[in-house]
Design a protein around this motif. Structure first.
Motif, PDB file in Angstrom:
ATOM      1  N   ARG A   1       0.833  -1.202   0.000  1.00  0.00           N
ATOM      2  CA  ARG A   1       0.000   0.000   0.000  1.00  0.00           C
ATOM      3  C   ARG A   1       0.869   1.254   0.000  1.00  0.00           C
ATOM      4  N   GLU A   2       1.915   1.240   0.824  1.00  0.00           N
ATOM      5  CA  GLU A   2       2.840   2.373   0.884  1.00  0.00           C
ATOM      6  C   GLU A   2       3.473   2.632  -0.481  1.00  0.00           C
ATOM      7  N   THR A   3       3.900   1.554  -1.139  1.00  0.00           N
ATOM      8  CA  THR A   3       4.538   1.687  -2.447  1.00  0.00           C
ATOM      9  C   THR A   3       3.559   2.210  -3.489  1.00  0.00           C
ATOM     10  N   LEU A   4       2.357   1.677  -3.471  1.00  0.00           N
ATOM     11  CA  LEU A   4       1.356   2.096  -4.449  1.00  0.00           C
ATOM     12  C   LEU A   4       1.008   3.570  -4.285  1.00  0.00           C
ATOM     13  N   GLU A   5       0.799   3.994  -3.052  1.00  0.00           N
ATOM     14  CA  GLU A   5       0.443   5.395  -2.812  1.00  0.00           C
ATOM     15  C   GLU A   5       1.565   6.338  -3.228  1.00  0.00           C
ATOM     16  N   ALA A   6       2.817   5.943  -2.968  1.00  0.00           N
ATOM     17  CA  ALA A   6       3.949   6.790  -3.340  1.00  0.00           C
ATOM     18  C   ALA A   6       4.064   6.918  -4.854  1.00  0.00           C
ATOM     19  N   ASN A   7       3.889   5.807  -5.571  1.00  0.00           N
ATOM     20  CA  ASN A   7       4.000   5.851  -7.023  1.00  0.00           C
ATOM     21  C   ASN A   7       2.872   6.652  -7.653  1.00  0.00           C
ATOM     22  N   LEU A   8       1.673   6.516  -7.121  1.00  0.00           N
ATOM     23  CA  LEU A   8       0.553   7.305  -7.635  1.00  0.00           C
ATOM     24  C   LEU A   8       0.788   8.797  -7.405  1.00  0.00           C
ATOM     25  N   ALA A   9       1.332   9.134  -6.238  1.00  0.00           N
ATOM     26  CA  ALA A   9       1.587  10.539  -5.923  1.00  0.00           C
ATOM     27  C   ALA A   9       2.614  11.141  -6.874  1.00  0.00           C
ATOM     28  N   VAL A  10       3.689  10.417  -7.149  1.00  0.00           N
ATOM     29  CA  VAL A  10       4.718  10.924  -8.062  1.00  0.00           C
ATOM     30  C   VAL A  10       4.175  11.004  -9.493  1.00  0.00           C
ATOM     31  N   ALA A  11       3.408  10.003  -9.908  1.00  0.00           N
ATOM     32  CA  ALA A  11       2.869   9.972 -11.269  1.00  0.00           C
ATOM     33  C   ALA A  11       1.921  11.127 -11.539  1.00  0.00           C
ATOM     34  N   ARG A  12       1.239  11.613 -10.494  1.00  0.00           N
ATOM     35  CA  ARG A  12       0.221  12.654 -10.691  1.00  0.00           C
ATOM     36  C   ARG A  12       0.811  13.992 -11.154  1.00  0.00           C
ATOM     37  N   LEU A  13       2.112  14.162 -11.052  1.00  0.00           N
ATOM     38  CA  LEU A  13       2.713  15.405 -11.548  1.00  0.00           C
ATOM     39  C   LEU A  13       2.401  15.612 -13.023  1.00  0.00           C
ATOM     40  N   THR A  14       2.493  14.524 -13.804  1.00  0.00           N
ATOM     41  CA  THR A  14       2.248  14.631 -15.246  1.00  0.00           C
ATOM     42  C   THR A  14       0.983  13.902 -15.687  1.00  0.00           C
ATOM     43  N   SER A  15       0.370  13.131 -14.788  1.00  0.00           N
ATOM     44  CA  SER A  15      -0.847  12.393 -15.127  1.00  0.00           C
ATOM     45  C   SER A  15      -1.801  12.443 -13.934  1.00  0.00           C
ATOM     46  N   PRO A  16      -2.521  13.544 -13.759  1.00  0.00           N
ATOM     47  CA  PRO A  16      -3.347  13.751 -12.560  1.00  0.00           C
ATOM     48  C   PRO A  16      -4.404  12.674 -12.337  1.00  0.00           C
ATOM     49  N   ASP A  17      -4.863  12.006 -13.397  1.00  0.00           N
ATOM     50  CA  ASP A  17      -5.938  11.025 -13.271  1.00  0.00           C
ATOM     51  C   ASP A  17      -5.447   9.584 -13.281  1.00  0.00           C
ATOM     52  N   VAL A  18      -4.155   9.368 -13.042  1.00  0.00           N
ATOM     53  CA  VAL A  18      -3.587   8.018 -13.064  1.00  0.00           C
ATOM     54  C   VAL A  18      -4.326   7.102 -12.090  1.00  0.00           C
ATOM     55  N   GLN A  19      -4.466   5.831 -12.477  1.00  0.00           N
ATOM     56  CA  GLN A  19      -5.148   4.842 -11.645  1.00  0.00           C
ATOM     57  C   GLN A  19      -4.290   3.591 -11.494  1.00  0.00           C
ATOM     58  N   ALA A  20      -4.375   2.950 -10.338  1.00  0.00           N
ATOM     59  CA  ALA A  20      -3.782   1.631 -10.150  1.00  0.00           C
ATOM     60  C   ALA A  20      -4.784   0.597 -10.643  1.00  0.00           C
ATOM     61  N   VAL A  21      -4.320  -0.367 -11.442  1.00  0.00           N
ATOM     62  CA  VAL A  21      -5.239  -1.350 -12.017  1.00  0.00           C
ATOM     63  C   VAL A  21      -4.899  -2.785 -11.650  1.00  0.00           C
ATOM     64  N   GLY A  22      -3.840  -3.004 -10.869  1.00  0.00           N
ATOM     65  CA  GLY A  22      -3.542  -4.376 -10.497  1.00  0.00           C
ATOM     66  C   GLY A  22      -2.221  -4.533  -9.788  1.00  0.00           C
ATOM     67  N   VAL A  23      -2.038  -5.736  -9.247  1.00  0.00           N
ATOM     68  CA  VAL A  23      -0.810  -6.111  -8.547  1.00  0.00           C
ATOM     69  C   VAL A  23      -0.316  -7.424  -9.143  1.00  0.00           C
ATOM     70  N   ALA A  24       0.980  -7.502  -9.421  1.00  0.00           N
ATOM     71  CA  ALA A  24       1.598  -8.712  -9.970  1.00  0.00           C
ATOM     72  C   ALA A  24       2.620  -9.244  -8.971  1.00  0.00           C
ATOM     73  N   LEU A  25       2.444 -10.474  -8.551  1.00  0.00           N
ATOM     74  CA  LEU A  25       3.347 -11.102  -7.588  1.00  0.00           C
ATOM     75  C   LEU A  25       4.194 -12.165  -8.272  1.00  0.00           C
ATOM     76  N   ASN A  26       5.440 -12.267  -7.863  1.00  0.00           N
ATOM     77  CA  ASN A  26       6.305 -13.359  -8.291  1.00  0.00           C
ATOM     78  C   ASN A  26       6.187 -14.457  -7.232  1.00  0.00           C
ATOM     79  N   THR A  27       5.399 -15.488  -7.522  1.00  0.00           N
ATOM     80  CA  THR A  27       5.144 -16.554  -6.547  1.00  0.00           C
ATOM     81  C   THR A  27       5.901 -17.838  -6.886  1.00  0.00           C
ATOM     82  N   SER A  28       6.998 -17.710  -7.621  1.00  0.00           N
ATOM     83  CA  SER A  28       7.712 -18.892  -8.113  1.00  0.00           C
ATOM     84  C   SER A  28       8.237 -19.789  -7.001  1.00  0.00           C
ATOM     85  N   LYS A  29       8.412 -19.242  -5.801  1.00  0.00           N
ATOM     86  CA  LYS A  29       8.935 -20.039  -4.691  1.00  0.00           C
ATOM     87  C   LYS A  29       7.825 -20.568  -3.787  1.00  0.00           C
ATOM     88  N   LEU A  30       6.579 -20.382  -4.167  1.00  0.00           N
ATOM     89  CA  LEU A  30       5.441 -20.836  -3.378  1.00  0.00           C
ATOM     90  C   LEU A  30       4.724 -21.972  -4.096  1.00  0.00           C
TER      91      LEU A  30
END
Length: 345
Positions: free
Chosen positions: A266-295
């Motif tokens: 959540r912390e990472t997502l919020e930080a990236n959205l905040a930085v992205a809004r400088l040039t893209s005010p309406d940016v949206q998060a649309v998903g999360v991708a996990l590397n589960t190769s060890k599970l």
């Protein structure tokens, strides 16, 4: 264009993440790879035939790809010796390290003598300009991460392929050495002078009016002290409508920095959205991708479900489970472009 087929280099590597360029080519351009070269002290394999330099040349390999990454991107003595052997056997050499092949006198002289080529993939275009942040037409998606080497390239390619499979227009835009070798083009953004990073991405994914998507490969992490600058420039230059967050749930600390913990999703997502809004005010998060190769599959599915519930976003492992859930969210958030006509027989 780098002449194929390739002999993929593992050398003395013992770090699976560190051979990501060779792994990427073995995964996405396997038909162009005749085998792998590794020394006896390397326990790693790409599932390709193991060959010596001479055997690779005899099998038709035209280029030895030094598909490894090390801290600082340097050409050590072992790499130079193996590259010399490949040149003597009649192969070109390709590498995406920060240290250029052409700057090693022994390699430059031998390649010239043999009439062979040295391909330095991390050469940025000469005509890059400073970014402007002006709004430009088109739809762009950028992958971001909690850390470097968590699957941003794999996820970006998977998303591009899935959109095209649904009849949408989509293009993978490579920003790292592995992606560039796979795609055959791109901007090695971590080799660009800082002032030109955002401008380089504006050039890589310019205005488009066909309703299609540019899927831009992310680099680094806003939370990694070594690479946050590149990540910031990417976010500003991409002017992304959508972000997908990539994460390795088994990562104990930031890569190469045991004194830095991996940030929360959540912390990472919020930080990236905040930085992205400088040039893209309406940016949206649309998903999360996990590397589960060890599970296990059951553990991976449980973790994806828990993550989706916690963040309110579709969560998947693109490699093991596909990206349909993220594509569904993209279609919900953005009007789908007209489908490409197909002929039914």
């Amino acid at each position: 264009m780098i002449p194929a087929p390739y002999l993929l280099y593992l050398g003395h590597s013992t770090d699976f993440v560190g051979i990501k360029t060779s792994r990427g080519l073995a995964e996405f351009r396997r038909g162009d790879c005749v085998g792998e070269f590794r020394h006896d002290d390397s326990p790693l394999t790409l599932g390709l035939p193991r060959m010596t330099i001479a055997e690779g040349a005899a099998a038709g390999a035209k280029t030895l790809v030094l598909g490894i990454a090390n801290s600082g991107g340097t050409l050590g003595g072992d790499l130079v010796r193996d590259a010399v052997a490949a040149l003597d056997a009649g192969m070109n050499i390709a590498a995406g390290l920060h240290q250029r092949l052409r700057d090693v006198p022994e390699l430059a002289a031998l390649a010239k003598e043999k009439g062979l080529q040295l391909f330095d993939v991390r050469d940025p275009p000469a005509d890059l300009r400073v970014g402007t942040g002006y709004a430009r037409a088109g739809r762009r998606l950028l992958t971001v991460g909690t850390d470097c080497s968590v699957g941003k390239m794999y996820t970006t390619i998977a998303l591009a392929d899935a959109l095209k499979a649904r009849g949408e227009k989509a293009d993978f835009r490579a920003t790292g050495q592995t992606g560039i070798l796979i795609a055959g083009a791109g901007v090695p953004i971590d080799a660009v002078v800082a002032d030109f990073i955002s401008g380089g991405i504006e050039m890589l994914a310019p205005e488009r009016t066909d309703g299609g998507w540019d899927l831009i490969e992310g680099q680094g992490s806003l939370f990694h002290p070594s690479f946050a600058g590149v990540s910031t420039g990417l976010l500003h230059g991409a002017q992304a409508a959508a972000l997908v967050l990539c994460h390795d749930p088994m990562r104990a600390h930031m890569r190469g920095l045991p004194h830095y913990p991996v940030p929360g999703l959540r912390e990472t997502l919020e930080a990236n959205l905040a930085v992205a809004r400088l040039t893209s005010p309406d940016v949206q998060a649309v998903g999360v991708a996990l590397n589960t190769s060890k599970l296990s599959r059951a553990e991976a599915e449980r973790l994806c479900a828990e993550t989706a519930d916690a963040l309110g976003l579709p969560c998947t492992d693109p490699f093991a489970m596909g990206v349909d859930s993220i594509i569904d969210r993209i279609d919900q958030c953005f009007e789908a472009s007209p489908r490409v006509a197909t002929l039914s027989l």
